[in-house]
Write a protein that holds these residues in place. Structure first.
Motif, PDB file in Angstrom:
ATOM      1  N   THR A 102      31.437 107.844   6.250  1.00 25.87           N
ATOM      2  CA  THR A 102      30.950 107.615   4.889  1.00 25.87           C
ATOM      3  C   THR A 102      32.172 107.423   4.007  1.00 25.87           C
ATOM      4  O   THR A 102      33.176 108.116   4.166  1.00 25.87           O
ATOM      5  CB  THR A 102      30.107 108.806   4.401  1.00 25.87           C
ATOM      6  N   MET A 130      26.428 111.681   3.940  1.00 28.34           N
ATOM      7  CA  MET A 130      26.480 111.984   5.362  1.00 28.34           C
ATOM      8  C   MET A 130      25.478 113.089   5.680  1.00 28.34           C
ATOM      9  O   MET A 130      25.515 114.160   5.073  1.00 28.34           O
ATOM     10  CB  MET A 130      27.884 112.410   5.783  1.00 28.34           C
ATOM     11  N   VAL A 173      26.703 105.272  -2.418  1.00 30.32           N
ATOM     12  CA  VAL A 173      27.085 105.942  -1.172  1.00 30.32           C
ATOM     13  C   VAL A 173      25.859 106.570  -0.514  1.00 30.32           C
ATOM     14  O   VAL A 173      25.055 107.239  -1.178  1.00 30.32           O
ATOM     15  CB  VAL A 173      28.143 107.029  -1.436  1.00 30.32           C
TER      16      VAL A 173
END
Length: 471
Positions: free
Chosen positions: A146, A184, A181
């Motif tokens: 990520t 994760m 984003v």
């Protein structure tokens, strides 16, 4: 300027799991020396025993070299061999602290532990800076990362040297802003035996989150010699082993004995090996049958095992294998009641059908409902309780199977005097096949699990609720 002779110490940060260590550096006119990684001392200060397998060094010629922000699917121990860096870390994991930022300078006298999923970046402040890091997984081109843009406005990192004046790769320049984003996800949790009584309760407790994987005998053979390569095990944080051979009497037959040892020892040893090699937490469910039942009073976690029958012997052997795993929880329980056929539902059925049973009255213990076991397991994992063995049953005064049967008859509106007491020897003397010896005392001491903040519900109250729920 590197600071010499600092004591080894740790500093927490606003990002959970991200911790800074001050390192003692010993120097003189010839140069300096430090213990860059010292497992015993650092774990004593709370650093996870993260099991590094690879050591990498990034050498940077010029001041201002800037790299990141990369969140990787493994833990890192970051330090500086020569020079100085300005480091910036951003939490890119799912959760409440997503987007949290921490910055500091590192020189040879400082190091930082970066947990999986925390974005890592740095800018060199001196020429000829050697940035070094240990990781607990081997680099893989297929690993899932990520990323966050170094110039993200939300993180608002104040770089000592403006980003438009430093060397940055085109790839790092192209990373997304925080709003774009994808966080994760947590490392995977594997639950074995998910179609069993405990497995079903674990499904209810853990839910259908993408990182939780449920397997059955059909989807994952725990006795397969190739089990070690059946998954990319470094992607897993926890294995909860709810699979077991539990046919206590059948285990006394030649076929049952082989099956019990395969499921309760061979399979468990395989999981223990995988967990130890890959830094995985292994949760294993044990049984009161590892004891002979002769103790006067409740059994504690440290009491020596002395199983009477094959089933108990295989459970004790499996426990011994699990105990070799650095991160393990052995959850020892008794008289399990779960979704499906169980003693409480059997007694309720007999009552409704007008059958008056004879039930043993010389075995003592407590019922344990599978949701209690599942909740206790989740509690141990969520609170990161000290590893080891924990007794888990429901609470209340120890009772006998005869007493429980009378309660079931009463709670279902039937005369409890229809239940007849009988001792174990008389009950089994006319059994049609092999019978495993039972411990007379199956009472387990609950002090250790309650000390962690988990207090199981009363067994008799749960019995009433269980009988009022749909079958």
């Amino acid at each position: 300027m590197t600071e010499y002779a600092k004591p080894l110490s740790v500093t927490e940060t606003p990002i959970p799991g991200l911790v800074v260590f001050d390192l003692p550096v010993h120097g003189d006119a010839r140069g300096w020396f430090k213990e860059n990684w010292q497992r015993e001392k650092m774990t004593a200060l709370g650093l996870p025993d993260f099991g590094p397998v690879q050591n990498n060094i990034s050498f940077n010629d010029a001041a201002g070299t800037t790299r990141g922000i990369h969140a990787e699917p493994w833990d890192k121990w970051v330090s500086v061999a020569t020079g100085r860096i300005f480091g910036a870390w951003v939490d890119l994991r799912e959760g409440e602290t997503f987007g949290a930022v921490y910055t500091t300078e590192l020189d040879p006298s400082k190091a930082i532990f970066v947990p999986r999923g925390v974005g890592n970046s740095y800018q060199t402040l001196d020429e000829n800076t050697a940035y070094t890091y240990l990781v607990n997984d081997h680099w893989s081109p297929t690993a899932s990362y990520t990323f966050l843009n170094l110039a993200d406005e939300t993180a608002a990192i104040t770089w000592p040297i403006p980003l438009d004046q430093v060397e940055i790769s085109d790839k790092d320049k192209a990373h997304p802003r925080l709003q774009d984003v994808t966080p994760m996800p947590p490392a995977k949790i594997l639950v074995t035996g998910s179609n069993g009584q405990l497995g079903k309760a674990l499904r209810d407790a853990l839910g259908d989150a993408p990182h939780v994987e449920y397997t059955t005998r059909d989807t994952l053979d725990l006795t397969d010699p190739e089990l070690g390569t059946a998954r990319r095990w470094r992607d897993y944080d926890t294995i909860i082993n709810a699979a077991a051979y539990t046919a206590v009497d059948k285990a006394e037959t030649p076929e049952g004995r082989a099956a019990a040892w395969a499921a309760n020892v061979t399979a468990v040893t395989g999981l223990a090996t995988i967990a130890a090699q890959n830094g995985i937490t292994l949760v294993h469910v044990s049984s009161d049958y590892v004891f002979d039942g002769t103790k006067d009073g409740a059994y504690g976690e440290s009491d020596p095992v002395s199983p009477l029958g094959v089933y108990g012997q295989t459970k004790a052997a499996g426990d011994a294998a699990v105990a070799t795993v650095p991160r393990h929880y052995i959850v020892r329980t008794s008289w399990v009641i779960g979704d499906g056929n169980n003693f409480v539902r059997t007694m309720a059925s007999l009552a409704e059908r007008g059958i008056d049973p004879a039930v043993v009255d010389d075995q003592y213990g407590r019922l344990t409902f599978t949701p209690t076991i599942a909740d206790a397991i989740r509690h141990l994992l969520d609170t990161r309780a000290p590893y080891g063995t924990y007794n888990v049953t429901n609470t209340g005064e120890p009772t006998t199977w005869y007493d429980i049967a009378r309660d079931v008859y009463r709670l279902t509106g039937h005369d409890p005097d229809r239940v007849t007491p009988v001792d174990t020897a008389a009950y089994f003397e006319n059994a049609a096949g092999p019978v495993s010896p039972r411990p007379r005392n199956s009472t387990l001491d609950l002090a250790r699990i309650t000390a962690t903040g988990f207090t199981p519900d009363d067994a008799r109250e749960l019995t009433a609720g269980w009988l009022s729920s749909p079958a």
